[in-house]
Structure formats: C-alpha cells, structure tokens
Design a protein around this motif. Structure first.
Motif, mmCIF file in Angstrom:
data_model
loop_
_atom_site.group_PDB
_atom_site.id
_atom_site.type_symbol
_atom_site.label_atom_id
_atom_site.label_comp_id
_atom_site.label_asym_id
_atom_site.label_seq_id
_atom_site.Cartn_x
_atom_site.Cartn_y
_atom_site.Cartn_z
ATOM 1 N N ASN A 120 55.281 50.146 -10.974
ATOM 2 C CA ASN A 120 55.828 49.588 -12.036
ATOM 3 C C ASN A 120 57.332 49.745 -12.041
ATOM 4 O O ASN A 120 57.866 50.227 -11.323
ATOM 5 N N TRP A 121 57.923 49.225 -12.933
ATOM 6 C CA TRP A 121 59.485 49.050 -13.063
ATOM 7 C C TRP A 121 60.036 50.357 -13.074
ATOM 8 O O TRP A 121 61.128 50.558 -12.783
ATOM 9 N N ARG A 122 59.316 51.064 -14.085
ATOM 10 C CA ARG A 122 59.892 52.610 -14.081
ATOM 11 C C ARG A 122 59.995 53.316 -12.863
ATOM 12 O O ARG A 122 60.947 53.883 -12.423
ATOM 13 N N LEU A 172 62.734 52.040 -10.576
ATOM 14 C CA LEU A 172 63.927 52.486 -11.248
ATOM 15 C C LEU A 172 64.292 53.716 -10.804
ATOM 16 O O LEU A 172 65.476 54.289 -10.261
#
Length: 165
Positions: free
Chosen positions: A74-76, A79
């Motif tokens: 996922n994007w988290r 990041l």
C-alpha cells in the motif's frame, strides 16, 4: 574492490560487505540495522543513517549498491520504504560513496540465474557463492546479494559516475 550492499527497510535494513579478490568473492561483514521499535519516524531514520555510517567507516567500502524500489502492498508501506531508502542514501552520500541501484529482479537474476527466485533460493546461493557455513539472516542475505550483483556487473554504473566527475 570492496562493495557495501544495502537492502533498505524501515524496520530492518540489511547490509552486506563483499570484496572481490582476484576473481573470488570474499565475505567481509553483514548484519541488520534494527531501529528501536517504539522510536518515532525521525528517530528511526536517523538511527538507520547513523548505524550505516558507522558500518561504512568500520569496513571502508570502495563503492555502494542499493536495492531499488520495487512495489509495496500500500502507499504507506511504499512511503516508509522510500524514507528508509533515503536515510541509507544519505549515509552513503555523507561517506562520499558512488552508489548504484539494482531492481530486485536484476539482483535475483545475477545471483540465482532468474529474476523470480524466492528469498530462500537467493540466501542459499549467497551462502554458496561466499562460502558461508550457514545462510545469513534474510535482510543481510539480500544485502549481500545486492553487493554480489554489483561486483558481477563490474560496478559499471559507479565507474560511469566516476568518469563523469
């Protein structure tokens, strides 16, 4: 030539130092940097950078190789991985090392012979190539594979950067 390979991660950052000596791969050091689990994001990133700088000063590599970003669930996660990678790159930059980046599939192809190898296959080939008595911890093994890939590629990216200066 002595190379430090980095497998970045926000919870576990693997490092591995491999030297090429007359065509033979020699294991110098490897390990995993584990920031304190309860530390905040800034403290965790500082810890990764600080520990990598310590490892670099201790082992004095000539060049560096880091695993390139691939994908995340996922994007988290992406990041956090990017931030850990940034902390590792900052440490390498502060130590004035030329850095080459390798995608995971390229590392697997260099070490195992195909880009879809699993972690156990990579770890076993790293063990065999370096003559280790047992497999290194997963993140350290991945970092050693990155260093081996760089040496097998002849450090071409780093040499081109050096020539461009």
């Amino acid at each position: 030539m002595r190379v430090i390979g980095i497998d970045p991660g926000s919870r576990f950052t693997g490092y591995g130092i491999v030297e090429e000596d007359r065509g033979r791969l020699v294991h110098i050091d490897c390990g995993v940097i584990v920031p304190p689990p309860k530390a905040g994001p800034a403290a965790r990133l500082f810890f990764i950078q600080d520990e990598l700088e310590r490892v670099i000063r201790l082992n004095e590599p000539d060049q560096a190789a880091i695993e390139d970003v691939f994908y995340a669930n996922n994007w988290r996660s992406a990041l956090k991985l990017g931030q850990a990678r940034g902390a590792a790159l900052a440490a390498l930059g502060r130590c004035a090392l030329n850095v080459s980046e390798y995608p995971p599939a390229k590392v697997k192809q260099c070490v195992v012979g195909h880009g879809r190898a699993d972690k156990v296959q990579v770890a076993e080939m790293v063990r065999i190539l370096l003559g280790l008595p047992e497999r290194a911890e997963e993140n350290a093994s991945d970092a050693l594979a990155v260093a081996i890939s760089h040496l097998q590629a002849g450090g071409i990216d780093a040499r081109l950067k050096e020539l461009a200066k």
